[in-house]
Scaffold this motif. Structure first.
Motif, PDB file in Angstrom:
ATOM      1  N   GLY A 245       0.843  -1.199   0.000  1.00 20.69           N
ATOM      2  CA  GLY A 245       0.000   0.000   0.000  1.00 20.69           C
ATOM      3  C   GLY A 245       0.874   1.242   0.000  1.00 20.69           C
ATOM      4  O   GLY A 245       1.252   1.745   1.059  1.00 20.69           O
ATOM      5  N   ALA A 246       1.216   1.732  -1.200  1.00 20.42           N
ATOM      6  CA  ALA A 246       2.054   2.935  -1.291  1.00 20.42           C
ATOM      7  C   ALA A 246       1.220   4.157  -0.923  1.00 20.42           C
ATOM      8  O   ALA A 246       0.038   4.233  -1.266  1.00 20.42           O
ATOM      9  CB  ALA A 246       2.602   3.086  -2.706  1.00 20.42           C
ATOM     10  N   LYS A 248       1.001   7.212  -1.887  1.00 18.65           N
ATOM     11  CA  LYS A 248       0.377   8.112  -2.871  1.00 18.65           C
ATOM     12  C   LYS A 248      -0.742   7.435  -3.657  1.00 18.65           C
ATOM     13  O   LYS A 248      -1.743   8.053  -3.975  1.00 18.65           O
ATOM     14  CB  LYS A 248       1.439   8.645  -3.852  1.00 18.65           C
ATOM     15  CG  LYS A 248       2.345   9.676  -3.190  1.00 18.65           C
ATOM     16  CD  LYS A 248       2.875  10.739  -4.126  1.00 18.65           C
ATOM     17  CE  LYS A 248       3.776  10.263  -5.222  1.00 18.65           C
ATOM     18  NZ  LYS A 248       4.458  11.391  -5.884  1.00 18.65           N
ATOM     19  N   THR A 249      -0.552   6.146  -3.972  1.00 18.28           N
ATOM     20  CA  THR A 249      -1.485   5.496  -4.899  1.00 18.28           C
ATOM     21  C   THR A 249      -2.131   4.217  -4.360  1.00 18.28           C
ATOM     22  O   THR A 249      -3.062   3.703  -4.984  1.00 18.28           O
ATOM     23  CB  THR A 249      -0.742   5.099  -6.191  1.00 18.28           C
ATOM     24  OG1 THR A 249       0.271   4.143  -5.823  1.00 18.28           O
ATOM     25  CG2 THR A 249      -0.099   6.295  -6.865  1.00 18.28           C
ATOM     26  N   GLY A 250      -1.612   3.681  -3.258  1.00 20.78           N
ATOM     27  CA  GLY A 250      -2.112   2.403  -2.764  1.00 20.78           C
ATOM     28  C   GLY A 250      -1.507   1.198  -3.475  1.00 20.78           C
ATOM     29  O   GLY A 250      -1.926   0.058  -3.226  1.00 20.78           O
ATOM     30  N   ALA A 251      -0.529   1.430  -4.340  1.00 24.49           N
ATOM     31  CA  ALA A 251       0.093   0.312  -5.076  1.00 24.49           C
ATOM     32  C   ALA A 251       0.718  -0.692  -4.102  1.00 24.49           C
ATOM     33  O   ALA A 251       1.278  -0.305  -3.076  1.00 24.49           O
ATOM     34  CB  ALA A 251       1.165   0.851  -6.019  1.00 24.49           C
ATOM     35  N   ILE A 252       0.607  -1.950  -4.469  1.00 24.83           N
ATOM     36  CA  ILE A 252       1.200  -3.016  -3.647  1.00 24.83           C
ATOM     37  C   ILE A 252       2.322  -3.648  -4.455  1.00 24.83           C
ATOM     38  O   ILE A 252       2.099  -4.144  -5.570  1.00 24.83           O
ATOM     39  CB  ILE A 252       0.137  -4.071  -3.277  1.00 24.83           C
ATOM     40  CG1 ILE A 252      -1.000  -3.418  -2.468  1.00 24.83           C
ATOM     41  CG2 ILE A 252       0.765  -5.217  -2.495  1.00 24.83           C
ATOM     42  CD1 ILE A 252      -2.213  -4.303  -2.256  1.00 24.83           C
ATOM     43  N   ASP A 253       3.533  -3.611  -3.907  1.00 21.65           N
ATOM     44  CA  ASP A 253       4.656  -4.243  -4.604  1.00 21.65           C
ATOM     45  C   ASP A 253       4.415  -5.744  -4.738  1.00 21.65           C
ATOM     46  O   ASP A 253       3.596  -6.316  -4.008  1.00 21.65           O
ATOM     47  CB  ASP A 253       5.960  -4.014  -3.817  1.00 21.65           C
ATOM     48  CG  ASP A 253       6.432  -2.567  -3.888  1.00 21.65           C
ATOM     49  OD1 ASP A 253       6.099  -1.873  -4.870  1.00 21.65           O
ATOM     50  OD2 ASP A 253       7.138  -2.135  -2.954  1.00 21.65           O
ATOM     51  N   ASP A 254       5.164  -6.360  -5.630  1.00 24.93           N
ATOM     52  CA  ASP A 254       5.095  -7.822  -5.758  1.00 24.93           C
ATOM     53  C   ASP A 254       5.839  -8.414  -4.553  1.00 24.93           C
ATOM     54  O   ASP A 254       7.060  -8.603  -4.581  1.00 24.93           O
ATOM     55  CB  ASP A 254       5.750  -8.255  -7.084  1.00 24.93           C
ATOM     56  CG  ASP A 254       5.643  -9.758  -7.298  1.00 24.93           C
ATOM     57  OD1 ASP A 254       5.468 -10.491  -6.303  1.00 24.93           O
ATOM     58  OD2 ASP A 254       5.748 -10.188  -8.454  1.00 24.93           O
ATOM     59  N   LEU A 255       5.083  -8.669  -3.503  1.00 25.64           N
ATOM     60  CA  LEU A 255       5.716  -9.008  -2.230  1.00 25.64           C
ATOM     61  C   LEU A 255       6.321 -10.410  -2.240  1.00 25.64           C
ATOM     62  O   LEU A 255       7.266 -10.683  -1.485  1.00 25.64           O
ATOM     63  CB  LEU A 255       4.704  -8.856  -1.085  1.00 25.64           C
ATOM     64  CG  LEU A 255       4.160  -7.424  -0.917  1.00 25.64           C
ATOM     65  CD1 LEU A 255       3.063  -7.385   0.145  1.00 25.64           C
ATOM     66  CD2 LEU A 255       5.276  -6.441  -0.556  1.00 25.64           C
ATOM     67  N   VAL A 271       8.382  -5.174   5.475  1.00 29.27           N
ATOM     68  CA  VAL A 271       7.254  -4.678   4.685  1.00 29.27           C
ATOM     69  C   VAL A 271       6.582  -3.532   5.430  1.00 29.27           C
ATOM     70  O   VAL A 271       6.252  -3.652   6.617  1.00 29.27           O
ATOM     71  CB  VAL A 271       6.241  -5.805   4.369  1.00 29.27           C
ATOM     72  CG1 VAL A 271       4.970  -5.226   3.744  1.00 29.27           C
ATOM     73  CG2 VAL A 271       6.869  -6.826   3.419  1.00 29.27           C
ATOM     74  N   ASP A 272       6.439  -2.409   4.718  1.00 28.92           N
ATOM     75  CA  ASP A 272       5.680  -1.288   5.249  1.00 28.92           C
ATOM     76  C   ASP A 272       4.247  -1.431   4.756  1.00 28.92           C
ATOM     77  O   ASP A 272       3.937  -1.159   3.598  1.00 28.92           O
ATOM     78  CB  ASP A 272       6.287   0.044   4.759  1.00 28.92           C
ATOM     79  CG  ASP A 272       5.465   1.241   5.227  1.00 28.92           C
ATOM     80  OD1 ASP A 272       4.484   1.033   5.958  1.00 28.92           O
ATOM     81  OD2 ASP A 272       5.808   2.380   4.857  1.00 28.92           O
ATOM     82  N   GLY A 273       3.406  -1.867   5.685  1.00 24.90           N
ATOM     83  CA  GLY A 273       1.997  -2.062   5.337  1.00 24.90           C
ATOM     84  C   GLY A 273       1.120  -1.129   6.146  1.00 24.90           C
ATOM     85  O   GLY A 273       0.053  -1.528   6.605  1.00 24.90           O
ATOM     86  N   ALA A 274       1.575   0.098   6.305  1.00 28.29           N
ATOM     87  CA  ALA A 274       0.952   1.038   7.246  1.00 28.29           C
ATOM     88  C   ALA A 274      -0.570   0.955   7.219  1.00 28.29           C
ATOM     89  O   ALA A 274      -1.206   0.800   8.243  1.00 28.29           O
ATOM     90  CB  ALA A 274       1.427   2.460   6.960  1.00 28.29           C
ATOM     91  N   PHE A 275      -1.142   1.071   6.017  1.00 28.88           N
ATOM     92  CA  PHE A 275      -2.598   0.852   5.954  1.00 28.88           C
ATOM     93  C   PHE A 275      -2.915  -0.436   5.222  1.00 28.88           C
ATOM     94  O   PHE A 275      -3.770  -1.225   5.623  1.00 28.88           O
ATOM     95  CB  PHE A 275      -3.324   2.051   5.308  1.00 28.88           C
ATOM     96  CG  PHE A 275      -2.853   2.394   3.910  1.00 28.88           C
ATOM     97  CD1 PHE A 275      -3.491   1.870   2.814  1.00 28.88           C
ATOM     98  CD2 PHE A 275      -1.753   3.216   3.715  1.00 28.88           C
ATOM     99  CE1 PHE A 275      -3.058   2.170   1.532  1.00 28.88           C
ATOM    100  CE2 PHE A 275      -1.314   3.527   2.437  1.00 28.88           C
ATOM    101  CZ  PHE A 275      -1.961   2.992   1.334  1.00 28.88           C
ATOM    102  N   GLY A 276      -2.145  -0.737   4.151  1.00 33.38           N
ATOM    103  CA  GLY A 276      -2.505  -1.833   3.256  1.00 33.38           C
ATOM    104  C   GLY A 276      -2.444  -3.204   3.884  1.00 33.38           C
ATOM    105  O   GLY A 276      -3.195  -4.098   3.485  1.00 33.38           O
TER     106      GLY A 276
END
Ligand SMILES: Cc1ncc(COP(=O)(O)O)c(C=O)c1O
Length: 488
Positions: A245-246, A248-255, A271-276
């Protein structure tokens, strides 16, 4: 027993009076929350109110009732507005009425949650264990509740740095020169990652911000190249940060791919998943976070998508011993005893920066029990669906456009008009956002996407209805028309 005439206490002389005032406070605050939809979201604070907050230190007692009146007149009407259904700025939770009451319970008990054998440690351990299961971390992982995502990132990365960044870093400090540890994150990573790397003594020279692809996800080939280049230059690849959950955009990296790279390269995987990260509550959304459970450390907030009142962040670390080794300092005056109050397994200062800590676990514990995780899950799914609804409204309007894909709960869009170039649209949309906020109708914030200024809705608000997005869209279109006519 009465006080002697030469003794003083800070307790009320009139308990019955304070009790009455307390009831009044509860009534007022619940009423304030219940009526929130009827007020403007935010309004600028008038100068005379700001001036009241430059008063000298109050040496004489005004009494609880007078102090409370001042709060009602000076403080309460000028709040941030994030409790309002049309607040979607930054990534800020709307809070929970029960959470507010839980804060009173915690402050009344007022334990110090640095350590010791009292109930708060056990409540926190239970909350951490619940969080662990929600995000798919294994039994035995450690964790700590912290102020928020920034501190959670700092703690997770500190463990990674100490594990991987050099020989006995607690003693020798961070290696410099050729063997400095290097951290990797995408250029869409939150600023708290940079802050953590700076505070950890690595410096931004040791932070590689890797480009992203068209979906704003980290470019895996560029990441591999950067790691290889650092190795070739004799540097020490240390930690890899994935984004769930980036900002600016909510994008999720290929974890999953990041987990594979971290494993192959021997990197600490944070992993920074602050909201995501909490999208994992939803069976429908969980697959998008595949690989998150392979992280060595995971940061997320409960004050964002779970609406727990600020502050409530969490970091989990798989290797409990590595976590403890990073922070534990045990002077004689903090002896962990076999018996008595200094006993017990929950000396939380061994797992983080703070010694004195408030009882932030209680509000989480109480709200989880009272509302049930099924309800939180429904809100998360509702927010994602509502954000899609907003994105659809934008896509259907000729005078609006999305500036980035909408994979989760964030939509960035702008007002546009035929024949108007980006530079002018940037000025116009920046002014539009100010007018929107100042009107009190809605509070989105902003993000610039590939040079284009956008109005950014980050949606973690359990009070929002679809009609709120209808109103947002019509206001943005109306204001855009007004600004065009004004020549912006
Ligand atoms: C992805 C991400 N990481 C970290 C943070 C920082 O969290 P906090 O504001 O709780 O410190 C945020 C805040 O919005 C965020 O979106």
């Amino acid at each position: 027993m009465d006080l002697r005439s030469d003794e003083v206490s800070l307790d009320p002389a009139d308990w019955a009076g304070l009790r009455r005032l307390g009831h009044q406070m509860v009534d007022d605050m619940m009423g304030w929350l219940e009526g929130v939809r009827d007020r403007p979201v935010w309004q600028p604070i008038p100068g005379n109110v700001k001036a009241r907050l430059e008063a000298p230190v109050p040496m004489q007692a005004a009494g609880a009732e007078a102090a409370y009146r001042d709060f009602i007149e000076t403080v309460l009407p000028h709040s941030m507005g994030n409790v309002h259904p049309r607040f979607w700025g930054w990534v800020i939770g709307a809070g929970l009425p029960l959470g507010a009451l839980a804060e009173m319970l915690a402050a009344t008990m007022n334990p110090n949650c640095g350590g010791g054998d009292h109930i708060a440690g056990y409540v926190e351990a239970q909350v951490l264990d619940w969080c662990r299961t929600l995000v798919g971390f294994p039994a035995g992982a450690s964790g700590i509740l912290v102020s928020g995502g920034s501190m959670a990132n700092l703690v997770g990365l500190a463990v990674g740095r100490n594990q991987n960044g050099g020989e006995d870093i607690r003693r020798h400090g961070v290696p410099t020169g050729g063997s400095r540890p290097v951290f990797y994150a995408s250029e869409e990573a939150h600023s708290s990652i940079q802050k953590a790397v700076e505070l950890l003594g690595v410096g931004t020279d040791g932070l590689r911000l890797i480009p992203v692809d068209q979906n704003f996800e980290i470019d895996l080939a560029a990441l591999r190249q950067a790691i290889a280049a650092d190795r070739a230059a004799g540097q020490r690849p240390c930690c890899l940060v994935g984004g769930a959950g980036a900002v600016k955009t909510g994008a999720i990296d290929d974890l999953t791919a990041l987990a594979d790279i971290a494993q192959a390269e021997g990197l600490w995987y944070h992993v920074d998943g602050a909201f995501g990260a909490l999208a994992a509550l939803s069976p429908a959304l969980r697959p998008r976070l595949a690989g998150m459970e392979r992280a060595d450390s995971l940061a997320f907030d409960l004050h964002k998508w779970m609406s727990i009142p600020f502050e409530a962040g969490c970091v989990l670390v798989k290797d409990r011993e590595a976590h403890r080794r990073t922070f534990a300092v045990n002077p004689d005056y903090l002896t962990h005893a076999e018996r008595g109050l200094a006993a017990g397994p929950h000396w939380m200062d061994d797992y983080g920066v703070q010694l004195s800590r408030n009882f932030r676990a209680l509000k989480i514990w109480l709200c989880f029990k009272a509302l049930g995780l099924e309800t939180f899950t429904r809100v998360i799914e509702q927010n994602v669906a509502q954000t899609r609804y907003l994105a659809d409204l934008v896509e259907q309007a000729d005078d609006l456009e999305l500036l980035a894909p909408v994979p989760l709960n964030i939509a960035v869009f702008r007002f546009r008009a035929a024949g108007v170039d980006d530079a002018r649209l940037n000025r116009l949309n920046a002014e539009l956002l100010m007018r929107l906020q100042e009107s009190g109708v809605a509070v989105p914030s902003n993000a610039t996407i590939r040079g284009r200024f956008g109005i950014r809705v980050a949606h973690v608000n359990h009070r929002t209805r679809r009609e709120d997005f209808d109103l947002l869209v019509s206001e943005v279109k109306r204001l855009g028309g007004v600004l065009l006519a004004e020549g912006w």
